[in-house]
Scaffold this motif. Structure first.
Motif, PDB file in Angstrom:
ATOM      1  N   GLY A  69      12.329  15.257  -9.665  1.00 55.71           N
ATOM      2  CA  GLY A  69      11.148  14.827  -8.935  1.00 55.71           C
ATOM      3  C   GLY A  69      11.289  13.360  -8.600  1.00 55.71           C
ATOM      4  N   TYR A  70      10.273  12.819  -7.933  1.00 53.30           N
ATOM      5  CA  TYR A  70      10.303  11.397  -7.617  1.00 53.30           C
ATOM      6  C   TYR A  70       8.939  10.785  -7.896  1.00 53.30           C
ATOM      7  CZ  TYR A  70       8.539  13.237  -3.138  1.00 53.30           C
ATOM      8  OH  TYR A  70       7.833  13.912  -2.168  1.00 53.30           O
ATOM      9  N   GLY A  71       8.977   9.545  -8.325  1.00 53.83           N
ATOM     10  CA  GLY A  71       7.765   8.850  -8.718  1.00 53.83           C
ATOM     11  C   GLY A  71       7.089   8.148  -7.555  1.00 53.83           C
ATOM     12  N   LEU A  72       6.137   7.305  -7.904  1.00 52.77           N
ATOM     13  CA  LEU A  72       5.343   6.594  -6.909  1.00 52.77           C
ATOM     14  C   LEU A  72       6.218   5.611  -6.134  1.00 52.77           C
ATOM     15  CD1 LEU A  72       2.366   6.575  -6.045  1.00 52.77           C
ATOM     16  CD2 LEU A  72       2.017   4.664  -7.628  1.00 52.77           C
ATOM     17  N   LEU A  73       6.052   5.600  -4.834  1.00 48.89           N
ATOM     18  CA  LEU A  73       6.869   4.749  -3.978  1.00 48.89           C
ATOM     19  C   LEU A  73       6.611   3.270  -4.253  1.00 48.89           C
ATOM     20  CD1 LEU A  73       5.354   4.769  -0.371  1.00 48.89           C
ATOM     21  CD2 LEU A  73       4.112   5.546  -2.393  1.00 48.89           C
ATOM     22  N   ARG A  74       7.651   2.483  -4.024  1.00 49.94           N
ATOM     23  CA  ARG A  74       7.585   1.027  -4.167  1.00 49.94           C
ATOM     24  C   ARG A  74       7.995   0.377  -2.841  1.00 49.94           C
ATOM     25  NH1 ARG A  74       4.353   0.059  -8.194  1.00 49.94           N
ATOM     26  NH2 ARG A  74       3.516   1.665  -6.807  1.00 49.94           N
ATOM     27  N   ILE A  75       7.228  -0.651  -2.439  1.00 51.97           N
ATOM     28  CA  ILE A  75       7.486  -1.302  -1.159  1.00 51.97           C
ATOM     29  C   ILE A  75       7.595  -2.813  -1.327  1.00 51.97           C
ATOM     30  CG2 ILE A  75       6.665  -1.643   1.206  1.00 51.97           C
ATOM     31  CD1 ILE A  75       5.160   1.061   0.878  1.00 51.97           C
ATOM     32  N   SER A  76       6.503  -3.428  -1.761  1.00 54.43           N
ATOM     33  CA  SER A  76       6.488  -4.867  -2.020  1.00 54.43           C
ATOM     34  C   SER A  76       5.386  -5.127  -3.035  1.00 54.43           C
ATOM     35  CB  SER A  76       6.224  -5.666  -0.739  1.00 54.43           C
ATOM     36  OG  SER A  76       4.892  -5.474  -0.299  1.00 54.43           O
ATOM     37  N   GLU A  77       5.403  -6.308  -3.614  1.00 54.17           N
ATOM     38  CA  GLU A  77       4.432  -6.618  -4.663  1.00 54.17           C
ATOM     39  C   GLU A  77       3.003  -6.472  -4.156  1.00 54.17           C
ATOM     40  OE1 GLU A  77       3.273 -10.318  -7.700  1.00 54.17           O
ATOM     41  OE2 GLU A  77       5.121 -10.375  -6.508  1.00 54.17           O
ATOM     42  N   GLU A  78       2.708  -7.002  -2.972  1.00 56.80           N
ATOM     43  CA  GLU A  78       1.342  -6.958  -2.448  1.00 56.80           C
ATOM     44  C   GLU A  78       0.912  -5.532  -2.090  1.00 56.80           C
ATOM     45  OE1 GLU A  78       3.309 -10.843  -1.464  1.00 56.80           O
ATOM     46  OE2 GLU A  78       3.792  -8.718  -1.147  1.00 56.80           O
TER      47      GLU A  78
ATOM     48  N   GLU B  95      11.355  -1.489   3.839  1.00 53.60           N
ATOM     49  CA  GLU B  95      12.112  -0.651   2.915  1.00 53.60           C
ATOM     50  C   GLU B  95      11.152   0.004   1.926  1.00 53.60           C
ATOM     51  OE1 GLU B  95      15.253  -2.734   0.997  1.00 53.60           O
ATOM     52  OE2 GLU B  95      16.255  -3.290   2.880  1.00 53.60           O
ATOM     53  N   VAL B  96      11.295   1.314   1.772  1.00 54.94           N
ATOM     54  CA  VAL B  96      10.466   2.094   0.862  1.00 54.94           C
ATOM     55  C   VAL B  96      11.389   2.806  -0.116  1.00 54.94           C
ATOM     56  CG1 VAL B  96       8.817   3.993   0.686  1.00 54.94           C
ATOM     57  CG2 VAL B  96       8.710   2.431   2.632  1.00 54.94           C
ATOM     58  N   SER B  97      11.067   2.766  -1.403  1.00 53.58           N
ATOM     59  CA  SER B  97      11.934   3.369  -2.414  1.00 53.58           C
ATOM     60  C   SER B  97      11.122   4.251  -3.361  1.00 53.58           C
ATOM     61  CB  SER B  97      12.658   2.279  -3.217  1.00 53.58           C
ATOM     62  OG  SER B  97      13.535   2.860  -4.160  1.00 53.58           O
ATOM     63  N   PHE B  98      11.626   5.460  -3.594  1.00 49.93           N
ATOM     64  CA  PHE B  98      11.048   6.382  -4.560  1.00 49.93           C
ATOM     65  C   PHE B  98      12.059   6.584  -5.692  1.00 49.93           C
ATOM     66  CE2 PHE B  98       9.207   7.473  -0.488  1.00 49.93           C
ATOM     67  CZ  PHE B  98       7.915   7.909  -0.737  1.00 49.93           C
ATOM     68  N   PRO B  99      11.730   6.277  -6.944  1.00 52.12           N
ATOM     69  CA  PRO B  99      12.662   6.545  -8.048  1.00 52.12           C
ATOM     70  C   PRO B  99      12.755   8.042  -8.324  1.00 52.12           C
ATOM     71  CG  PRO B  99      10.554   5.801  -8.905  1.00 52.12           C
ATOM     72  CD  PRO B  99      10.464   5.680  -7.408  1.00 52.12           C
ATOM     73  N   ILE B 100      13.978   8.535  -8.505  1.00 54.82           N
ATOM     74  CA  ILE B 100      14.214   9.955  -8.806  1.00 54.82           C
ATOM     75  C   ILE B 100      14.496  10.121 -10.284  1.00 54.82           C
ATOM     76  CG2 ILE B 100      15.845  11.875  -8.475  1.00 54.82           C
ATOM     77  CD1 ILE B 100      16.107  11.065  -5.587  1.00 54.82           C
ATOM     78  N   PHE B 101      13.893  11.154 -10.901  1.00 51.96           N
ATOM     79  CA  PHE B 101      14.205  11.525 -12.271  1.00 51.96           C
ATOM     80  C   PHE B 101      14.639  12.978 -12.284  1.00 51.96           C
ATOM     81  CE2 PHE B 101       9.706  11.230 -11.244  1.00 51.96           C
ATOM     82  CZ  PHE B 101       9.262  12.545 -11.403  1.00 51.96           C
ATOM     83  N   LEU B 102      15.614  13.307 -13.112  1.00 58.10           N
ATOM     84  CA  LEU B 102      16.155  14.654 -13.065  1.00 58.10           C
ATOM     85  C   LEU B 102      16.636  15.142 -14.422  1.00 58.10           C
ATOM     86  CD1 LEU B 102      19.705  14.667 -11.421  1.00 58.10           C
ATOM     87  CD2 LEU B 102      18.554  12.571 -12.064  1.00 58.10           C
TER      88      LEU B 102
END
Length: 249
Positions: A132-141, A236-243
């Motif tokens: 699955g993937y967690g909450l997306l990260r974009i920038s601090e604000e 840039e948008v990043s979703f961490p994946i866990f498996l």
């Protein structure tokens, strides 16, 4: 046996358009794990994203979902056979699959019943991969605004199963011989603001919110985020994946 929840039919067309694609490196790694690449079962296939991506590596792909609407919008390929079936009880023959994949869906299943079905339909030494993937990260604000929306605004409308995503699947049992994966994966994208808006509109919690309220909270959070993200700007948008990956002995 509890019935797998069906939360994604209403927004199936948005799901195909706006849900993030999994990295090719992850899918290539999975395709290289089985002893044979004859038959794949992609369970909880949704719009067929994983099934389509892995179809070139397998002779036959069976892709299942409990949502007729999701299957309606699934990606067609000659060697993919889509069907509406519950994860916990299928019509498949025993000892059929070399690889079984579950992407961003395992938390909805009855774990014990699904694992029993996996043992039935998998070949000896087959591979089971759930992720699955967690909450997306974009920038601090922007992350602060998304976190507040996720927990305070839409938070009360998540099903209880969402906790497994927040726990990165550490709270899901996995009674198989775990394989050690020596690298991490993430979904890394280049998005405009309207793509973020489209993605937020696919959340299952939003559908529950809309049944009780006359307004869409996505509109409000997007207006807040726009102060840090122009409409045409690309970020840039990043979703961490866990498996979890295991071999069935």
């Amino acid at each position: 046996m509890k019935r797998t929840k069906e939360n994604f039919s209403k927004q199936a067309h948005l799901y195909r358009k706006f849900r993030p694609q999994y990295p090719k490196a992850l899918l290539q790694m999975l395709a290289e794990l089985p002893e044979n690449n004859i038959c794949l079962w992609d369970c909880g296939t949704g719009n067929g994203q994983v099934a389509a991506a892995l179809s070139t590596a397998f002779k036959t792909v069976q892709a299942t979902d409990i949502s007729t609407e999701q299957i309606k919008y699934a990606i067609p390929k000659d060697n993919i056979h889509y069907s509406v079936q519950a994860a916990e009880k299928t019509s498949f023959d025993a000892n059929q699959f070399d690889l079984i994949t579950v992407a961003q869906a395992m938390h909805w299943f009855d774990f014990d019943a699904f694992y029993k079905e996996v043992q039935r339909v998998a070949k000896k030494n087959a591979i089971l991969a759930i992720w699955g993937y967690g909450l997306l990260r974009i920038s601090e604000e922007i992350d602060v605004l998304i976190d507040d929306y996720y927990t305070q605004i839409i938070g009360p409308y998540w099903d209880v199963e969402r906790k497994h995503i927040d726990n990165h699947y550490t709270s899901i049992p996995f009674p198989f011989e775990a394989l050690e994966i020596n690298r991490s994966y993430s979904i890394d994208l280049q998005w405009k603001l309207d793509e973020l808006e489209g993605y937020l509109n696919t959340w299952s919690s939003l559908q529950k919110y809309l049944r009780e309220h006359a307004t869409n909270p996505v509109d409000t959070v997007i207006k807040q985020i726009e102060a840090y993200w122009g409409k045409e700007e690309i970020k840039e948008v990043s979703f961490p994946i866990f498996l979890k990956i295991g071999r069935l002995t």
